[in-house]
Enzyme design. Structure first.
Site, PDB file in Angstrom:
ATOM      1  N   ARG A 210      -3.493 -27.422 -20.407  1.00 25.90           N
ATOM      2  CA  ARG A 210      -4.141 -27.064 -21.674  1.00 25.90           C
ATOM      3  C   ARG A 210      -3.907 -28.149 -22.720  1.00 25.90           C
ATOM      4  O   ARG A 210      -4.713 -28.341 -23.637  1.00 25.90           O
ATOM      5  CB  ARG A 210      -3.762 -25.671 -22.141  1.00 25.90           C
ATOM      6  CG  ARG A 210      -2.287 -25.393 -22.467  1.00 25.90           C
ATOM      7  CD  ARG A 210      -1.849 -26.050 -23.733  1.00 25.90           C
ATOM      8  NE  ARG A 210      -0.855 -25.308 -24.456  1.00 25.90           N
ATOM      9  CZ  ARG A 210       0.065 -25.881 -25.225  1.00 25.90           C
ATOM     10  NH1 ARG A 210       0.171 -27.206 -25.315  1.00 25.90           N
ATOM     11  NH2 ARG A 210       0.907 -25.135 -25.914  1.00 25.90           N
TER      12      ARG A 210
ATOM     13  N   SER B 230      -1.438 -33.832 -31.736  1.00 22.33           N
ATOM     14  CA  SER B 230      -1.364 -32.579 -30.975  1.00 22.33           C
ATOM     15  C   SER B 230       0.060 -32.039 -30.925  1.00 22.33           C
ATOM     16  O   SER B 230       0.983 -32.750 -30.540  1.00 22.33           O
ATOM     17  CB  SER B 230      -1.852 -32.848 -29.544  1.00 22.33           C
ATOM     18  OG  SER B 230      -1.508 -31.785 -28.684  1.00 22.33           O
TER      19      SER B 230
ATOM     20  N   GLY C  60       2.953 -36.971 -27.703  1.00 19.26           N
ATOM     21  CA  GLY C  60       4.391 -36.853 -27.436  1.00 19.26           C
ATOM     22  C   GLY C  60       5.199 -36.140 -28.508  1.00 19.26           C
ATOM     23  O   GLY C  60       6.124 -35.390 -28.198  1.00 19.26           O
ATOM     24  N   ALA C  61       4.868 -36.384 -29.778  1.00 19.27           N
ATOM     25  CA  ALA C  61       5.682 -35.801 -30.848  1.00 19.27           C
ATOM     26  C   ALA C  61       5.394 -34.308 -30.969  1.00 19.27           C
ATOM     27  O   ALA C  61       4.297 -33.904 -31.351  1.00 19.27           O
ATOM     28  CB  ALA C  61       5.399 -36.506 -32.172  1.00 19.27           C
ATOM     29  N   ASP C  62       6.377 -33.492 -30.619  1.00 17.14           N
ATOM     30  CA  ASP C  62       6.194 -32.035 -30.658  1.00 17.14           C
ATOM     31  C   ASP C  62       7.454 -31.348 -31.181  1.00 17.14           C
ATOM     32  O   ASP C  62       7.675 -30.170 -30.927  1.00 17.14           O
ATOM     33  CB  ASP C  62       5.834 -31.509 -29.275  1.00 17.14           C
ATOM     34  CG  ASP C  62       6.973 -31.731 -28.292  1.00 17.14           C
ATOM     35  OD1 ASP C  62       7.905 -32.502 -28.611  1.00 17.14           O
ATOM     36  OD2 ASP C  62       6.939 -31.124 -27.205  1.00 17.14           O
TER      37      ASP C  62
ATOM     38  N   LYS D 171       3.583 -17.250 -25.375  1.00 15.68           N
ATOM     39  CA  LYS D 171       4.134 -18.213 -24.425  1.00 15.68           C
ATOM     40  C   LYS D 171       5.550 -18.555 -24.851  1.00 15.68           C
ATOM     41  O   LYS D 171       5.839 -18.685 -26.044  1.00 15.68           O
ATOM     42  CB  LYS D 171       3.316 -19.496 -24.344  1.00 15.68           C
ATOM     43  CG  LYS D 171       3.824 -20.382 -23.180  1.00 15.68           C
ATOM     44  CD  LYS D 171       3.004 -21.616 -22.948  1.00 15.68           C
ATOM     45  CE  LYS D 171       3.337 -22.695 -23.945  1.00 15.68           C
ATOM     46  NZ  LYS D 171       2.760 -23.997 -23.564  1.00 15.68           N
TER      47      LYS D 171
ATOM     48  N   GLN E  99       2.185 -35.546 -18.328  1.00 13.77           N
ATOM     49  CA  GLN E  99       1.152 -35.338 -19.337  1.00 13.77           C
ATOM     50  C   GLN E  99       0.139 -36.476 -19.343  1.00 13.77           C
ATOM     51  O   GLN E  99      -1.047 -36.258 -19.624  1.00 13.77           O
ATOM     52  CB  GLN E  99       1.771 -35.143 -20.726  1.00 13.77           C
ATOM     53  CG  GLN E  99       0.775 -34.780 -21.825  1.00 13.77           C
ATOM     54  CD  GLN E  99      -0.183 -33.660 -21.457  1.00 13.77           C
ATOM     55  OE1 GLN E  99      -1.376 -33.720 -21.733  1.00 13.77           O
ATOM     56  NE2 GLN E  99       0.314 -32.610 -20.824  1.00 13.77           N
TER      57      GLN E  99
ATOM     58  N   LYS F  25      10.519 -36.536 -33.867  1.00 11.03           N
ATOM     59  CA  LYS F  25       9.791 -37.329 -32.863  1.00 11.03           C
ATOM     60  C   LYS F  25       8.604 -38.058 -33.498  1.00 11.03           C
ATOM     61  O   LYS F  25       7.930 -37.512 -34.380  1.00 11.03           O
ATOM     62  CB  LYS F  25       9.291 -36.410 -31.744  1.00 11.03           C
ATOM     63  CG  LYS F  25      10.373 -35.927 -30.786  1.00 11.03           C
ATOM     64  CD  LYS F  25       9.737 -35.206 -29.599  1.00 11.03           C
ATOM     65  CE  LYS F  25      10.746 -34.815 -28.538  1.00 11.03           C
ATOM     66  NZ  LYS F  25      10.075 -34.090 -27.429  1.00 11.03           N
TER      67      LYS F  25
END
Lengths: 311, 311
Positions: free
Chosen positions: B106, B285, B213-215, B63, B134, B219
């Site tokens: 997902r 996540s 949110g933190a990705d 992806k 989201q 963050k």
């Protein structure tokens, strides 16, 4: 979003060489973003994911390329590739290219750039170890930079070497023993070998070698004594140590990263060079994602396209 | 090769939750290949490249997803994604999917799986911090696993929170203060914040939190004291330490990797669990490439397609 199919049609080899040379120059000046390619192992082969950003062309994207040695038995190429191009302002995918032939061509072009800068002779006898698709891409690209007087080729499958030599009509080309093929000015190795094919004593002083075949851990084509004897330039330090010609000798303690003379990018920008015309030079090519972006930029001006809805 | 456009149409949320749960189970059993996602920084955002191989579905692919916060001002989504699927036997690209909405779904499904296993209550008051795409994906996916009695939502933009609450017709939903939204059974944070939004004292014992949110490095949404107080589960150790909710507290020395209780995959296979119903649990996540493969498998059975020539 556009899908480009017959991307390699009507592309000018000289133009490709110059684009690849510029990409290496950007790499030498540290002007690109290019993490090392990521390998995933599949049951019958592997695939590599190659993201990069080339600010000088305002181009970002990812090439996805597999290596499945058993594919020819089911009528498919061993190596197939797709490149996804993103708009750098918005991150939106704007193009997808069938990059199978582009991969051959951009690898050939890297060999041509290396030979242009590192071969002390401009009129050369070209030796080819391995006579597959990449051998063809190499001699075609190199012929744009140097005058080829003669091509001597060898393959483990001598019938294949014969056929390959006969297919070359523009040069005096013939199939010879591996030792004779190594007696040349520019030597190109493009086999999938996992042990040395080229012995050091077969290679005369002043020869430039493009070591192309080793592109995964465990692969090698050259006698490690050749690496000790010659000046080794890599395309990218991290990738070469992981999967280039130097990977096995380094793992076995026969060669060290400190013995790598520099990168091809550093050669292109004049930071590094061969010392005397009598030295052996070796270009260890693993294939860079920025090469894929540079050739994609040309292909997107030439290829036939299908429009696809996105987003 | 097929291009899938409206991939999210007519997809069953429960089916997606089960597929994502199975992918996490494979991850917990170490049955997948998934190197950490690779980040490239662009002038106005970034893009991430996420290759993986999920043997249980015989699915491999990559992806490619961007994050460009300024995109809405030019009418484009902040996040857009494309997934390329390869045939595992030959490495040939066989499908390309518009994965923008699949990415939302997902991620929602991962939150649903985490809430299913980690919330001690099955009838819940749901708190939503952040009311974008989201937030919607999360409540829709969670509603398949738990009974939602009430939704309390908060956004920095109170008008946006009001509108979001009004759009939810199937539940008692209302816009409240951030403190009140945190007084719930399952709390979901989906903001792009770079400093804590949720304070530890607002969260009661037994709350399960999906920290979504933190990705990316820098963050964070949660008071680091919440991480110390609760049991922290991550989706993937390497990715979470690099770019998940824990990344800032770890960098600042307020939290250590040793304090991470385990992965969601380990929870799904029963290797790890919450201790008592009074503990706070946190699911950190970052989004896994295997989630993208799992949802692609469903989308490829449902979406509309265009045929593209390849090789």
């Amino acid at each position: 979003m556009r899908y480009f199919t017959d991307t390699e049609k009507s592309m000018d080899l000289k133009e490709i060489n110059r684009a690849i040379e510029t990409a290496f120059s950007d790499h030498g000046r540290d002007l690109v973003q290019m993490p090392p390619k990521v390998y995933i192992t599949l049951p019958e082969g592997d695939f590599r994911t190659m993201p990069a950003y080339l600010p000088s062309l305002s181009l970002a994207g990812v090439k996805i390329v597999n290596v499945h040695p058993g594919n020819p038995s089911c009528g498919l190429p061993t190596v197939m590739a797709l490149t996804v191009i993103l708009d750098i302002a918005t991150g939106m995918p704007v193009a997808i290219l069938n990059a199978t032939k582009l991969t051959d061509m951009r690898t050939g072009a890297a060999g041509a750039v290396a030979a242009k800068y590192l071969s002390p002779k401009k009129e050369i006898v070209l030796g080819l170890i391995g006579t597959g698709r990449q051998a063809e891409a190499q001699y075609l690209a190199i012929s744009q930079e140097l005058d080829i007087c003669e091509i001597k080729c060898w393959s483990r499958n001598s019938l294949h070497a014969e056929k390959f030599a006969q297919s070359i009509t523009e040069y005096n080309a013939r199939s010879v023993s591996v030792e004779k093929a190594c007696d040349c000015d520019v030597l190109v190795t493009t086999t999938p070998s996992r042990e040395p094919v080229v012995r050091s004593e077969w290679v005369k002083e002043g020869t430039h070698i493009n070591a192309i075949g080793a592109d995964a851990p465990g692969k090698q084509e050259l006698d490690p004594r050749l690496l000790k004897r010659g000046l080794v330039f890599v395309d990218d330090m991290a990738q070469a140590v992981h999967s280039g010609e130097v990977n096995v000798p380094i793992t076995e303690g026969l060669f060290t990263t400190g013995e790598i003379k520099g990168t091809l990018g550093e050669v292109v920008i004049g930071m590094k060079q061969r010392g005397s015309p009598d030295q052996v030079t070796i270009f260890d090519s693993t294939g860079l994602a920025i090469q894929d972006l540079a050739i994609a930029a040309i292909a997107m001006r030439k290829g036939r396209t299908t429009d696809l809805p996105f987003p």
